[in-house]
Design an enzyme around this catalytic site. Structure first.
Site: not given
Ligand SMILES: Cc1cn([C@H]2C[C@H](O)[C@@H](COP(=O)(O)OP(=O)(O)OP(=O)(O)O)O2)c(=O)[nH]c1=O
Ligand SMILES: Nc1ncnc2c1ncn2[C@@H]1O[C@H](COP(=O)(O)OP(=O)(O)O)[C@@H](O)[C@H]1O
Ligand SMILES: [Mg+2]
Length: 177
Positions: A36, A76, A84, A112, A118, A129, A139, A142, A153
């Site tokens: 990100k 998203y 948020f 993951r 998250t 993270r 964070n 993704h 995705e």
């Protein structure tokens, strides 16, 4: 003792899998990973890539891009009603993102786990993270959260032509499974 011919070994292996219904994770499973904007700004791209490489996964697609609001809203789509969400859009479009597709057995679930919770405050030490971030709104990475999500995705972020099929010569044994 002389070793068995390869074709005999292959037949035995195939019979064993068929008879005992052993399910072997597909080495071709793919996931979508993105560094990100905060990760790119903090020059963490190399460290993120290194984690997946050293685990043994294979990089099959990579690009640096400025994300549009349109792409992000599709990415998203399940979060658009969250309070948020406006901040998330601002954050994710604030600078370049590094988008990647990685391949390997059980990769969606494993990535993951490697990325972590998250909220970095709840992430286990050793996850990306936990090691590189402090707050849920920054964070760093993704990772797709399901096989279906990964397929969606990957199609959203990449053109099929930009994903490369190639063989890791050190992994010929696992790629036969
Ligand atoms: C749940 C939540 C998410 N977010 C942000 C950070 C999350 O990375 C992003 C998406 O939330 P999620 O998709 O719920 O989190 P995630 O771990 O799946 O992250 P990603 O999909 O990016 O891999 O929204 C907040 O800022 N506040 C929140 O309360
Ligand atoms: N409570 C929150 N406050 C701010 N941002 C959040 C919050 N929850 C999630 N996010 C952001 O939205 C992203 C996507 O959320 P989600 O898909 O639920 O988690 P994950 O990124 O772990 O898959 C998160 O990575 C994070 O950047
Ligand atoms: Mg998510």
């Amino acid at each position: 003792m002389e070793s068995l011919p390869l074709y005999v070994t292959s037949i035995v292996l195939w019979l064993t899998k068929e008879l005992f219904q052993i399910s072997v994770p597909s080495a071709k499973e793919r996931t979508f990973i993105a560094v990100k904007p905060d990760g790119v700004q903090r020059r963490l791209v190399g460290q993120v890539i290194h984690r997946f490489e050293r685990r043994g996964f294979k990089l099959v697609g990579l690009k640096l891009l400025q994300v549009s609001k349109n792409l992000l809203s599709q990415h998203y789509c399940q979060l658009t009603k969250k309070p948020f969400y406006p901040d998330l859009v601002e954050y994710m479009t604030s600078g370049p993102v590094v988008a990647m597709v990685w391949e390997g057995p059980n990769i969606v679930q494993t990535c993951r786990m490697m990325v972590g919770h998250t909220n970095p405050a709840e992430a286990h030490a050793g996850t990306i993270r936990a090691d590189f971030s402090l707050h849920v709104s920054r964070n760093v990475v993704h990772a797709s959260d399901s096989l279906e999500g990964a397929q969606r995705e990957i199609m959203l972020w990449f053109d099929g032509h930009d994903l490369l099929k190639w063989d890791c010569i050190d992994q010929s044994v696992t790629s036969e499974l």
